[in-house]
Write a protein that holds these residues in place. Structure first.
Motif, PDB file in Angstrom:
ATOM      1  N   ALA A 188      38.778  35.172  29.061  1.00 54.53           N
ATOM      2  CA  ALA A 188      39.681  35.398  30.205  1.00 54.53           C
ATOM      3  C   ALA A 188      39.716  34.209  31.150  1.00 54.53           C
ATOM      4  CB  ALA A 188      39.292  36.665  30.956  1.00 54.53           C
ATOM      5  N   GLN A 189      39.500  33.001  30.624  1.00 52.15           N
ATOM      6  CA  GLN A 189      39.479  31.812  31.466  1.00 52.15           C
ATOM      7  C   GLN A 189      40.829  31.102  31.523  1.00 52.15           C
ATOM      8  OE1 GLN A 189      36.141  29.482  30.145  1.00 52.15           O
ATOM      9  NE2 GLN A 189      34.667  30.825  31.180  1.00 52.15           N
ATOM     10  N   GLY A 190      41.853  31.725  30.990  1.00 49.23           N
ATOM     11  CA  GLY A 190      43.199  31.208  31.139  1.00 49.23           C
ATOM     12  C   GLY A 190      43.571  30.138  30.132  1.00 49.23           C
ATOM     13  N   ASN A 191      44.831  29.688  30.234  1.00 53.36           N
ATOM     14  CA  ASN A 191      45.361  28.662  29.341  1.00 53.36           C
ATOM     15  C   ASN A 191      46.396  27.853  30.119  1.00 53.36           C
ATOM     16  OD1 ASN A 191      46.729  27.136  27.405  1.00 53.36           O
ATOM     17  ND2 ASN A 191      46.530  28.716  25.837  1.00 53.36           N
ATOM     18  N   ARG A 192      46.056  26.625  30.445  1.00 56.57           N
ATOM     19  CA  ARG A 192      46.942  25.805  31.259  1.00 56.57           C
ATOM     20  C   ARG A 192      48.219  25.400  30.526  1.00 56.57           C
ATOM     21  NH1 ARG A 192      42.682  21.815  34.429  1.00 56.57           N
ATOM     22  NH2 ARG A 192      41.868  23.395  35.877  1.00 56.57           N
ATOM     23  N   ASP A 193      48.177  25.373  29.220  1.00 57.44           N
ATOM     24  CA  ASP A 193      49.397  25.058  28.475  1.00 57.44           C
ATOM     25  C   ASP A 193      50.454  26.134  28.667  1.00 57.44           C
ATOM     26  OD1 ASP A 193      48.328  22.721  27.476  1.00 57.44           O
ATOM     27  OD2 ASP A 193      47.499  23.688  25.688  1.00 57.44           O
ATOM     28  N   LEU A 194      50.001  27.348  28.949  1.00 59.20           N
ATOM     29  CA  LEU A 194      50.921  28.471  29.139  1.00 59.20           C
ATOM     30  C   LEU A 194      51.058  28.877  30.599  1.00 59.20           C
ATOM     31  CD1 LEU A 194      49.610  30.720  26.204  1.00 59.20           C
ATOM     32  CD2 LEU A 194      51.578  29.169  26.162  1.00 59.20           C
ATOM     33  N   GLY A 195      50.286  28.260  31.471  1.00 60.67           N
ATOM     34  CA  GLY A 195      50.296  28.674  32.872  1.00 60.67           C
ATOM     35  C   GLY A 195      49.610  30.004  33.088  1.00 60.67           C
ATOM     36  N   ALA A 196      48.739  30.399  32.156  1.00 62.90           N
ATOM     37  CA  ALA A 196      48.038  31.683  32.254  1.00 62.90           C
ATOM     38  C   ALA A 196      46.794  31.503  33.121  1.00 62.90           C
ATOM     39  CB  ALA A 196      47.647  32.172  30.872  1.00 62.90           C
ATOM     40  N   PRO A 197      46.632  32.276  34.185  1.00 66.32           N
ATOM     41  CA  PRO A 197      45.524  32.068  35.116  1.00 66.32           C
ATOM     42  C   PRO A 197      44.168  32.478  34.556  1.00 66.32           C
ATOM     43  CG  PRO A 197      46.795  34.001  35.737  1.00 66.32           C
ATOM     44  CD  PRO A 197      47.553  33.338  34.633  1.00 66.32           C
ATOM     45  N   ASN A 198      43.145  31.876  35.122  1.00 71.97           N
ATOM     46  CA  ASN A 198      41.765  32.247  34.846  1.00 71.97           C
ATOM     47  C   ASN A 198      41.479  33.559  35.568  1.00 71.97           C
ATOM     48  OD1 ASN A 198      39.008  32.490  34.578  1.00 71.97           O
ATOM     49  ND2 ASN A 198      38.536  30.453  35.377  1.00 71.97           N
ATOM     50  N   LEU A 199      41.082  34.589  34.814  1.00 75.02           N
ATOM     51  CA  LEU A 199      40.835  35.906  35.400  1.00 75.02           C
ATOM     52  C   LEU A 199      39.351  36.178  35.637  1.00 75.02           C
ATOM     53  CD1 LEU A 199      43.293  37.994  33.189  1.00 75.02           C
ATOM     54  CD2 LEU A 199      43.744  36.884  35.380  1.00 75.02           C
ATOM     55  N   SER A 200      38.515  35.188  35.335  1.00 75.08           N
ATOM     56  CA  SER A 200      37.072  35.417  35.448  1.00 75.08           C
ATOM     57  C   SER A 200      36.482  34.888  36.745  1.00 75.08           C
ATOM     58  CB  SER A 200      36.352  34.766  34.262  1.00 75.08           C
ATOM     59  OG  SER A 200      36.531  33.355  34.274  1.00 75.08           O
ATOM     60  N   ASP A 201      37.310  34.212  37.562  1.00 74.90           N
ATOM     61  CA  ASP A 201      36.789  33.716  38.834  1.00 74.90           C
ATOM     62  C   ASP A 201      37.275  34.619  39.972  1.00 74.90           C
ATOM     63  OD1 ASP A 201      39.451  33.057  39.288  1.00 74.90           O
ATOM     64  OD2 ASP A 201      39.168  30.935  38.822  1.00 74.90           O
ATOM     65  N   ALA A 202      37.006  34.196  41.201  1.00 75.64           N
ATOM     66  CA  ALA A 202      37.356  35.023  42.363  1.00 75.64           C
ATOM     67  C   ALA A 202      38.628  34.546  43.048  1.00 75.64           C
ATOM     68  CB  ALA A 202      36.198  35.010  43.364  1.00 75.64           C
ATOM     69  N   ILE A 203      39.401  33.701  42.360  1.00 74.99           N
ATOM     70  CA  ILE A 203      40.635  33.158  42.942  1.00 74.99           C
ATOM     71  C   ILE A 203      41.823  33.919  42.372  1.00 74.99           C
ATOM     72  CG2 ILE A 203      42.070  31.107  43.204  1.00 74.99           C
ATOM     73  CD1 ILE A 203      39.519  29.438  42.900  1.00 74.99           C
ATOM     74  N   TRP A 204      42.592  34.555  43.251  1.00 72.80           N
ATOM     75  CA  TRP A 204      43.694  35.415  42.810  1.00 72.80           C
ATOM     76  C   TRP A 204      44.980  35.018  43.514  1.00 72.80           C
ATOM     77  CZ3 TRP A 204      42.920  38.909  38.946  1.00 72.80           C
ATOM     78  CH2 TRP A 204      41.587  39.138  38.592  1.00 72.80           C
ATOM     79  N   LEU A 205      46.012  34.762  42.733  1.00 73.09           N
ATOM     80  CA  LEU A 205      47.283  34.329  43.293  1.00 73.09           C
ATOM     81  C   LEU A 205      48.094  35.493  43.848  1.00 73.09           C
ATOM     82  CD1 LEU A 205      49.277  32.025  43.777  1.00 73.09           C
ATOM     83  CD2 LEU A 205      50.170  32.393  41.465  1.00 73.09           C
ATOM     84  N   LYS A 206      48.072  36.632  43.157  1.00 73.75           N
ATOM     85  CA  LYS A 206      48.903  37.775  43.558  1.00 73.75           C
ATOM     86  C   LYS A 206      48.105  38.870  44.261  1.00 73.75           C
ATOM     87  CE  LYS A 206      52.474  35.968  41.423  1.00 73.75           C
ATOM     88  NZ  LYS A 206      53.643  35.439  42.172  1.00 73.75           N
ATOM     89  N   GLY A 207      46.862  38.582  44.601  1.00 75.54           N
ATOM     90  CA  GLY A 207      46.051  39.584  45.274  1.00 75.54           C
ATOM     91  C   GLY A 207      44.953  40.105  44.376  1.00 75.54           C
ATOM     92  N   SER A 208      43.792  40.409  44.942  1.00 72.79           N
ATOM     93  CA  SER A 208      42.642  40.858  44.171  1.00 72.79           C
ATOM     94  C   SER A 208      42.421  42.346  44.353  1.00 72.79           C
ATOM     95  CB  SER A 208      41.391  40.079  44.605  1.00 72.79           C
ATOM     96  OG  SER A 208      41.127  40.308  45.986  1.00 72.79           O
ATOM     97  N   GLY A 209      41.499  42.879  43.558  1.00 74.21           N
ATOM     98  CA  GLY A 209      41.207  44.306  43.603  1.00 74.21           C
ATOM     99  C   GLY A 209      41.967  45.063  42.528  1.00 74.21           C
ATOM    100  N   GLU A 210      41.451  46.218  42.162  1.00 76.34           N
ATOM    101  CA  GLU A 210      42.045  46.995  41.077  1.00 76.34           C
ATOM    102  C   GLU A 210      43.512  47.337  41.324  1.00 76.34           C
ATOM    103  OE1 GLU A 210      39.272  49.944  38.883  1.00 76.34           O
ATOM    104  OE2 GLU A 210      38.430  49.758  40.910  1.00 76.34           O
ATOM    105  N   ALA A 211      43.845  47.719  42.544  1.00 81.75           N
ATOM    106  CA  ALA A 211      45.226  48.113  42.841  1.00 81.75           C
ATOM    107  C   ALA A 211      46.186  46.946  42.626  1.00 81.75           C
ATOM    108  CB  ALA A 211      45.334  48.638  44.271  1.00 81.75           C
ATOM    109  N   ALA A 212      45.801  45.755  43.091  1.00 74.87           N
ATOM    110  CA  ALA A 212      46.656  44.583  42.921  1.00 74.87           C
ATOM    111  C   ALA A 212      46.772  44.192  41.455  1.00 74.87           C
ATOM    112  CB  ALA A 212      46.112  43.419  43.742  1.00 74.87           C
ATOM    113  N   ILE A 213      45.666  44.310  40.720  1.00 77.93           N
ATOM    114  CA  ILE A 213      45.695  43.973  39.296  1.00 77.93           C
ATOM    115  C   ILE A 213      46.582  44.962  38.534  1.00 77.93           C
ATOM    116  CG2 ILE A 213      44.297  43.723  37.211  1.00 77.93           C
ATOM    117  CD1 ILE A 213      41.964  42.916  39.062  1.00 77.93           C
ATOM    118  N   ILE A 214      46.464  46.235  38.840  1.00 78.76           N
ATOM    119  CA  ILE A 214      47.291  47.259  38.194  1.00 78.76           C
ATOM    120  C   ILE A 214      48.774  46.968  38.444  1.00 78.76           C
ATOM    121  CG2 ILE A 214      47.972  49.691  38.302  1.00 78.76           C
ATOM    122  CD1 ILE A 214      45.012  50.370  38.729  1.00 78.76           C
TER     123      ILE A 214
END
Length: 287
Positions: A224-250
């Motif tokens: 879950a560390q992302g893929n820069r070739d696809l612009g897919a974010p790293n999901l294993s760190d604490a940096i969240w672009l669209k908001g963190s927490g279960e509700a935001a992820i859902i």
């Protein structure tokens, strides 16, 4: 007419103004201050007579001496522009990575890029480039498309999902709300939250790991560390672009939000884009 009030301690009349029980003494201004004030008025009048000063409908008063520094200013601007042109021409002809290696060019480009950033980029990324929800922080080392000087230049140049640029960066996350059941989305959100050490309150991380392996690893990777070739974010760190927490992820898994960044080359020119790339790279997160 009523008698003036006299302060008992100083013996000075008061003005009649009272604030919170405190009376204002009617002390005259020092004579030296008054005469200095009058002298300044006379000097200002004389200045406007001798030098160009008052605006008219189409011009201004020329003054008795008709002295102006406009020509001097014009010459200084021409000299400054000539000096800048040397740097600008070099920046235009060099790759961003080489500009950064040249100390004098890097300093010039960083200063120019900072000015361009304030005008064009702060509405989204903030005056300190700290970002906000939906807008990346440019100070850290978490990069969707890579943080090297050339990668930053490409992102600024062509933008992200800009329909006006055929070379824009594009990444589209599917709306899994059309593919997975709400319980499955809750479980994968719990798994992702657990990866970044966030509290899990509803879903089942173990069950979510299996769902992640089936649906998400193609873009985000096994770890879950992302893929820069696809612009897919790293999901294993604490940096969240669209908001963190279960509700935001859902919410993002169910119906993802896809931001758009303009392609800036057509608007600002290639040289300014290079200067912006050098500035952003210098913020501390550049690789």
């Amino acid at each position: 007419m009523a008698d003036k009030h006299v302060d008992e301690l100083s013996g000075v009349e008061t003005t009649g103004h009272v604030w919170d029980g405190i009376r204002e003494l009617n002390n005259p201004l020092p004579r030296w201050w008054v005469w200095t004030f009058y002298a300044c008025i006379l000097w200002a009048i004389g200045y406007t007579i001798v030098y160009p000063a008052w605006p008219l409908l189409t011009t201004n008063t020329k003054g008795v001496w008709n002295v102006t520094n406009r020509a001097v200013l014009k010459d200084e601007l021409v000299a400054a522009n000539g000096t800048q042109k040397v740097f600008v021409d070099k920046i235009a002809a060099m790759p961003v990575a080489d500009i950064i290696k040249d100390k004098s060019l890097s300093e010039f480009a960083t200063a120019a890029g900072a000015a361009a950033f304030k005008v064009n980029c702060t509405p989204c990324h903030g005056s300190g480039a700290q970002g906000s929800i939906g807008y990346p922080n440019l100070n850290d080392n978490d990069w969707l498309w890579g943080g090297s000087a050339d990668q930053i230049y490409t992102t600024i140049s062509h933008g992200i999902r800009d329909p006006q640029d055929t070379n824009t960066r594009v990444s589209e996350m599917p709306a899994f709300g059309d593919m997975l059941k709400p319980e499955e989305i809750a479980n994968v959100a719990a798994y992702v939250a657990d990866l970044s050490k966030q509290p899990v309150t509803s879903g089942n991380p173990a069950a979510g790991k299996e769902i992640f392996a089936t649906n998400c690893v193609a873009c985000h990777g096994d770890q879950a560390q992302g893929n820069r070739d696809l612009g897919a974010p790293n999901l294993s760190d604490a940096i969240w672009l669209k908001g963190s927490g279960e509700a935001a992820i859902i919410a993002q898994v169910t119906k993802p939000k896809h931001g758009v960044m303009p392609a800036w080359t057509a608007r600002l020119g290639d040289t300014t884009v290079k200067e912006l790339a050098v500035f952003v790279h210098s913020l501390g997160g550049g690789e």
